[in-house]
Design an enzyme around this catalytic site. Structure first.
Site, PDB file in Angstrom:
ATOM      1  N   GLU A  44       0.837  -0.738   0.302  1.00  0.00           N
ATOM      2  CA  GLU A  44       0.159  -0.126  -0.223  1.00  0.00           C
ATOM      3  C   GLU A  44       1.083   1.352   0.453  1.00  0.00           C
ATOM      4  O   GLU A  44       2.064   1.294   0.339  1.00  0.00           O
ATOM      5  CB  GLU A  44      -0.702  -0.447   1.088  1.00  0.00           C
ATOM      6  N   SER A 103      -5.235   1.502   1.211  1.00  0.00           N
ATOM      7  CA  SER A 103      -5.519   0.554   2.273  1.00  0.00           C
ATOM      8  C   SER A 103      -6.645   2.078   3.004  1.00  0.00           C
ATOM      9  O   SER A 103      -6.809   3.188   2.111  1.00  0.00           O
ATOM     10  CB  SER A 103      -4.728   0.535   4.173  1.00  0.00           C
TER      11      SER A 103
END
Length: 223
Positions: free
Chosen positions: A143, A169
């Site tokens: 991420e 995220s």
């Protein structure tokens, strides 16, 4: 948007379980005609069979009926275009922007992008491109939380956009497009982008495009 769940809503995962759980969500998806009921699951049965057997606790408010949604749209949308012919995901929660056009700042990997942000090399209006962070290219699809947090720290959170074949995220900040597909190492057009290319993100039109012809993209990829 049918599920009233934190962090944007009221309820938590145990409340969803008590209301009817994921099968209830599948049931709603089937009612909305957006579920592929014949798709197999790890149980050996189809996802449609699980949806058909879903129970629903009387009076529950965690999963709304189709006639009473929380909002017309959820916290993300799917875009397509000449950068993402197989689609990508734009995060809508946490900001109000629906469109952005700006010059590309292209980086092969998160570390190079982070170094540029910390060196004050990213300017207002830029579109930061982080590629080779997909499931195969990463590998592992990290991420991009650190980079987006750094952009916010530099005061660029409301003026810069970011696109990546990696992921985001719930904690990721700003105007963020991820899961660009195909990813760079699979020959995706994101691999053809260069600094200065004009990139447009248009949520309402569901588009992610670069101002290049298909021939130009193909020539760059072949090189």
């Amino acid at each position: 948007l049918l599920c009233d769940l934190q962090p944007g809503g009221q309820y938590v995962a145990t409340d969803l379980y008590k209301a009817g759980g994921v099968p209830l969500v599948l049931k709603r998806m089937r009612e909305a005609a957006v579920l592929h009921p014949d798709a197999p699951t790890v149980t050996g049965r189809t996802i449609g069979e699980h949806a058909a057997e879903a129970g629903e606790t009387e009076g529950q408010r965690v999963v709304r009926p189709l006639a009473d949604p929380l909002k017309p749209t959820g916290g993300f949308a799917i875009l397509r275009g000449n950068i993402a012919p197989d689609g990508c995901v734009v995060k809508l929660a946490g900001h109000e922007r629906r469109a952005h056009t700006g010059p590309a700042r292209v980086f092969d990997g998160e570390e190079a992008a982070m170094a540029a942000v910390l060196a004050h090399e990213i300017q207002e209006g830029d579109v930061v491109v982080i590629r080779n962070e997909g499931p195969a290219g990463g590998p592992g699809m990290r991420e991009m939380l650190a980079v987006t947090a750094a952009l916010v720290g530099e005061g660029l959170g409301e003026t810069v956009a970011l696109i990546t074949d990696g992921r985001f995220s719930g904690a990721t900040h700003g105007f963020m497009v991820a899961h660009v597909a195909p990813e760079a190492v699979r020959g995706g057009p994101i691999g053809a982008l260069a600094d200065g290319d004009a990139i447009t993100i248009d949520v309402d039109a569901r588009r992610l495009d670069v101002a290049l012809s298909e021939q130009q993209i193909a020539e760059r990829l072949s090189a």
